[in-house]
Design an enzyme around this catalytic site. Sequence first.
Site, PDB file in Angstrom:
ATOM      1  N   ASN A  15       0.219  20.164 -19.993  1.00  0.00           N
ATOM      2  CA  ASN A  15      -0.045  19.137 -21.212  1.00  0.00           C
ATOM      3  C   ASN A  15      -0.053  20.181 -22.665  1.00  0.00           C
ATOM      4  O   ASN A  15      -0.410  19.489 -23.454  1.00  0.00           O
ATOM      5  CB  ASN A  15      -1.688  18.713 -21.060  1.00  0.00           C
ATOM      6  CG  ASN A  15      -1.704  17.849 -19.888  1.00  0.00           C
ATOM      7  OD1 ASN A  15      -0.630  17.042 -19.403  1.00  0.00           O
ATOM      8  ND2 ASN A  15      -2.630  17.752 -18.887  1.00  0.00           N
ATOM      9  N   HIS A  73       9.065  10.845 -27.535  1.00  0.00           N
ATOM     10  CA  HIS A  73       8.056  11.428 -26.768  1.00  0.00           C
ATOM     11  C   HIS A  73       8.033  13.257 -27.024  1.00  0.00           C
ATOM     12  O   HIS A  73       7.070  13.886 -27.337  1.00  0.00           O
ATOM     13  CB  HIS A  73       7.846  11.038 -25.566  1.00  0.00           C
ATOM     14  CG  HIS A  73       7.122  11.672 -24.806  1.00  0.00           C
ATOM     15  ND1 HIS A  73       5.528  11.635 -24.801  1.00  0.00           N
ATOM     16  CD2 HIS A  73       7.160  12.564 -23.550  1.00  0.00           C
ATOM     17  CE1 HIS A  73       4.684  12.305 -23.949  1.00  0.00           C
ATOM     18  NE2 HIS A  73       5.943  13.079 -23.264  1.00  0.00           N
ATOM     19  N   LYS A  88       7.743  23.435 -12.847  1.00  0.00           N
ATOM     20  CA  LYS A  88       6.813  22.464 -12.316  1.00  0.00           C
ATOM     21  C   LYS A  88       6.507  22.225 -10.947  1.00  0.00           C
ATOM     22  O   LYS A  88       5.304  22.023 -10.639  1.00  0.00           O
ATOM     23  CB  LYS A  88       7.660  21.209 -12.796  1.00  0.00           C
ATOM     24  CG  LYS A  88       6.765  19.872 -12.694  1.00  0.00           C
ATOM     25  CD  LYS A  88       6.640  18.819 -13.602  1.00  0.00           C
ATOM     26  CE  LYS A  88       5.658  17.665 -13.633  1.00  0.00           C
ATOM     27  NZ  LYS A  88       5.832  16.775 -14.363  1.00  0.00           N
ATOM     28  N   ARG A 113      -2.387  22.200 -13.409  1.00  0.00           N
ATOM     29  CA  ARG A 113      -1.529  21.516 -13.626  1.00  0.00           C
ATOM     30  C   ARG A 113      -1.760  21.108 -15.202  1.00  0.00           C
ATOM     31  O   ARG A 113      -0.742  20.415 -15.958  1.00  0.00           O
ATOM     32  CB  ARG A 113      -1.549  20.036 -12.635  1.00  0.00           C
ATOM     33  CG  ARG A 113      -0.431  19.109 -13.102  1.00  0.00           C
ATOM     34  CD  ARG A 113      -0.248  18.129 -12.037  1.00  0.00           C
ATOM     35  NE  ARG A 113       0.766  17.127 -12.366  1.00  0.00           N
ATOM     36  CZ  ARG A 113       1.539  16.423 -11.602  1.00  0.00           C
ATOM     37  NH1 ARG A 113       1.199  16.328 -10.516  1.00  0.00           N
ATOM     38  NH2 ARG A 113       2.391  15.452 -11.957  1.00  0.00           N
ATOM     39  N   ARG A 145       0.966  -1.272  -0.077  1.00  0.00           N
ATOM     40  CA  ARG A 145       0.142  -0.060   0.042  1.00  0.00           C
ATOM     41  C   ARG A 145       0.877   1.265  -0.175  1.00  0.00           C
ATOM     42  O   ARG A 145       0.319   2.352   0.249  1.00  0.00           O
ATOM     43  CB  ARG A 145      -0.947  -0.044   1.266  1.00  0.00           C
ATOM     44  CG  ARG A 145      -2.046  -1.157   1.261  1.00  0.00           C
ATOM     45  CD  ARG A 145      -3.055  -0.888   2.163  1.00  0.00           C
ATOM     46  NE  ARG A 145      -3.849  -2.138   2.319  1.00  0.00           N
ATOM     47  CZ  ARG A 145      -3.663  -3.226   2.802  1.00  0.00           C
ATOM     48  NH1 ARG A 145      -2.796  -3.175   3.712  1.00  0.00           N
ATOM     49  NH2 ARG A 145      -4.393  -4.276   2.702  1.00  0.00           N
ATOM     50  N   HIS A 154       0.308  13.462 -28.256  1.00  0.00           N
ATOM     51  CA  HIS A 154      -0.076  11.972 -28.093  1.00  0.00           C
ATOM     52  C   HIS A 154      -1.038  11.577 -29.228  1.00  0.00           C
ATOM     53  O   HIS A 154      -0.840  10.287 -29.602  1.00  0.00           O
ATOM     54  CB  HIS A 154      -1.012  11.999 -26.905  1.00  0.00           C
ATOM     55  CG  HIS A 154      -0.328  11.888 -25.621  1.00  0.00           C
ATOM     56  ND1 HIS A 154      -0.947  12.031 -24.437  1.00  0.00           N
ATOM     57  CD2 HIS A 154       0.895  11.364 -25.160  1.00  0.00           C
ATOM     58  CE1 HIS A 154      -0.139  11.904 -23.341  1.00  0.00           C
ATOM     59  NE2 HIS A 154       1.042  11.568 -23.974  1.00  0.00           N
ATOM     60  N   HIS A 195       0.691  18.109 -25.581  1.00  0.00           N
ATOM     61  CA  HIS A 195       0.654  16.784 -25.331  1.00  0.00           C
ATOM     62  C   HIS A 195      -0.600  16.169 -26.147  1.00  0.00           C
ATOM     63  O   HIS A 195      -0.531  14.940 -26.407  1.00  0.00           O
ATOM     64  CB  HIS A 195       0.452  16.484 -23.821  1.00  0.00           C
ATOM     65  CG  HIS A 195       1.860  16.558 -23.127  1.00  0.00           C
ATOM     66  ND1 HIS A 195       2.613  17.902 -23.143  1.00  0.00           N
ATOM     67  CD2 HIS A 195       2.589  15.718 -22.705  1.00  0.00           C
ATOM     68  CE1 HIS A 195       3.752  17.497 -22.496  1.00  0.00           C
ATOM     69  NE2 HIS A 195       3.920  16.110 -22.347  1.00  0.00           N
ATOM     70  N   GLU A 251      -4.281  17.660 -10.543  1.00  0.00           N
ATOM     71  CA  GLU A 251      -4.681  18.301 -11.904  1.00  0.00           C
ATOM     72  C   GLU A 251      -6.120  18.533 -12.193  1.00  0.00           C
ATOM     73  O   GLU A 251      -6.807  18.352 -12.973  1.00  0.00           O
ATOM     74  CB  GLU A 251      -4.236  17.114 -13.159  1.00  0.00           C
ATOM     75  CG  GLU A 251      -4.208  17.847 -14.581  1.00  0.00           C
ATOM     76  CD  GLU A 251      -3.769  16.975 -15.558  1.00  0.00           C
ATOM     77  OE1 GLU A 251      -2.645  16.420 -15.570  1.00  0.00           O
ATOM     78  OE2 GLU A 251      -4.265  17.007 -16.710  1.00  0.00           O
ATOM     79  N   LYS A 284       3.254  11.777 -10.445  1.00  0.00           N
ATOM     80  CA  LYS A 284       2.549  10.964 -11.564  1.00  0.00           C
ATOM     81  C   LYS A 284       3.123   9.628 -11.952  1.00  0.00           C
ATOM     82  O   LYS A 284       4.540   9.850 -12.397  1.00  0.00           O
ATOM     83  CB  LYS A 284       2.084  11.653 -12.677  1.00  0.00           C
ATOM     84  CG  LYS A 284       1.084  12.565 -12.557  1.00  0.00           C
ATOM     85  CD  LYS A 284       0.621  13.254 -14.128  1.00  0.00           C
ATOM     86  CE  LYS A 284      -0.315  14.178 -14.021  1.00  0.00           C
ATOM     87  NZ  LYS A 284      -0.618  14.717 -15.297  1.00  0.00           N
ATOM     88  N   GLU A 288      10.607  19.647 -23.458  1.00  0.00           N
ATOM     89  CA  GLU A 288       9.929  19.816 -22.220  1.00  0.00           C
ATOM     90  C   GLU A 288      10.189  21.150 -21.787  1.00  0.00           C
ATOM     91  O   GLU A 288       9.664  21.866 -21.076  1.00  0.00           O
ATOM     92  CB  GLU A 288       9.716  18.640 -21.367  1.00  0.00           C
ATOM     93  CG  GLU A 288       9.459  17.391 -22.042  1.00  0.00           C
ATOM     94  CD  GLU A 288       7.894  17.044 -21.976  1.00  0.00           C
ATOM     95  OE1 GLU A 288       7.156  17.949 -21.518  1.00  0.00           O
ATOM     96  OE2 GLU A 288       7.264  16.141 -22.393  1.00  0.00           O
TER      97      GLU A 288
END
Length: 367
Positions: free
Chosen positions: A245, A267, A227, A241, A121, A252, A248, A237, A143, A185
């Site tokens: 993106n 990426h 960041k 946040r 956990r 993506h 992105h 988010e 994340k 980035e």
Amino acid sequence: MTCVPVSGAGFATYDVVVGRGLLAQAGARIAPLARGRTVIITDETVSALHAAALTASLDAAGLGHEIIAVPPGEGSKSFAELERVMDRLLAAGLDRKDVVVAFGGGVVGDLAGLAAALFMRGIDFVQVPTTLLAQVDSSVGGKTAIDSPRGKNLIGAFHQPRLVLADIDLLATLPPVQLRSGWAEVLKHGMICDAPFFDWLASDGAGGATGDPAALQRAVERSVEIKSAIVGEDEKEAGKRALLNLGHTFGHAVEAELGFEEAALAHGEAVALGCVLAFRYSVRLGACEAAEAEKVARVTAAAGLPTELIQAGVFTADALIARMAGDKKAEGGRLTLVLARSIGDAFVEKTVDAADLKAFLIEQGAT
Ligand code: NAD
């Protein structure tokens, strides 16, 4: 050497240390957090290049360690690899006092972070990012995720690291394409909220894209500050946040059409192209001056990053739109895009009209 604290309402504050020669200090810096052993999760490439230096540093601090190396590449963000890692953690008899060290790029960070989130956990983990992308982006903010055949990063958890050690010297062995990918980035951070930083990246700091350590140090520091400020305000988010993106959703869609596994486009290269498209679309909507989009494209191209769809491949607008609408960032079927009023002033637009976006993509070279 700089230390950037990351603080938020929902998690314990941790430091991101950015500097040269940090790997040699890793043991001493991790020791206060580890009440037991460490397990290093890495990939085979990073392990061959840099694991000896890390284990020597842990040894010097009297920290026991074990190494789990996964194959390099996005394919390791899978249930199969997660299961293998979890099994190794259990077989090693790890307990909640022990610490996982994620030692690699974003793939390793995401996989190791998720394993740490799930193991008993949740146990502590430390990020030692070895790619530029991981240093400026994925190692900060908590994340973690693996991919599903239905999409990237769909199975994951928020689990913040206890410490991030970003050693600029590790970037010296990065292939140029990975350096450029991370640079995308870095540029993105300037585009979102710091125009003077973007200008510095375009001029005095430009050497970072090809590995100049002094430029990289400043670029990583400022990116982490940006960041950290955004994540501190909005860990999950719910609002701000989402600005991270930028580029992105377009990126993506292109990556998904190319097939993530084939790595036809790194990426960050997809993100760079996505940022240029986001600025051009902002111009189309009347939100942004054309000169800003032209500057974004010029600086992106100067860093050796793609600015035109055709450089990435041949795409149909319908397929790209379908990918963009299916993106998990799309809310309630409407298309959401991060757009910009200018360099340094990004915003979230939640009511993008799919038909207009399709016309734009055709204008940009999609069929
Ligand atoms: P990566 O982890 O696959 O690393 C790229 C390649 O570089 C790999 O082959 C790796 O073995 C090699 N490598 C790593 N460090 C090296 C070094 N120092 N010297 C030589 N080779 C080295 O890719 P990446 O670009 O770092 O990360 C991409 C991943 O990050 C994607 O899965 C993406 O979804 C994820 N990501 C996550 C977040 C987040 O917030 N969690 C943010 C952005 C991206």
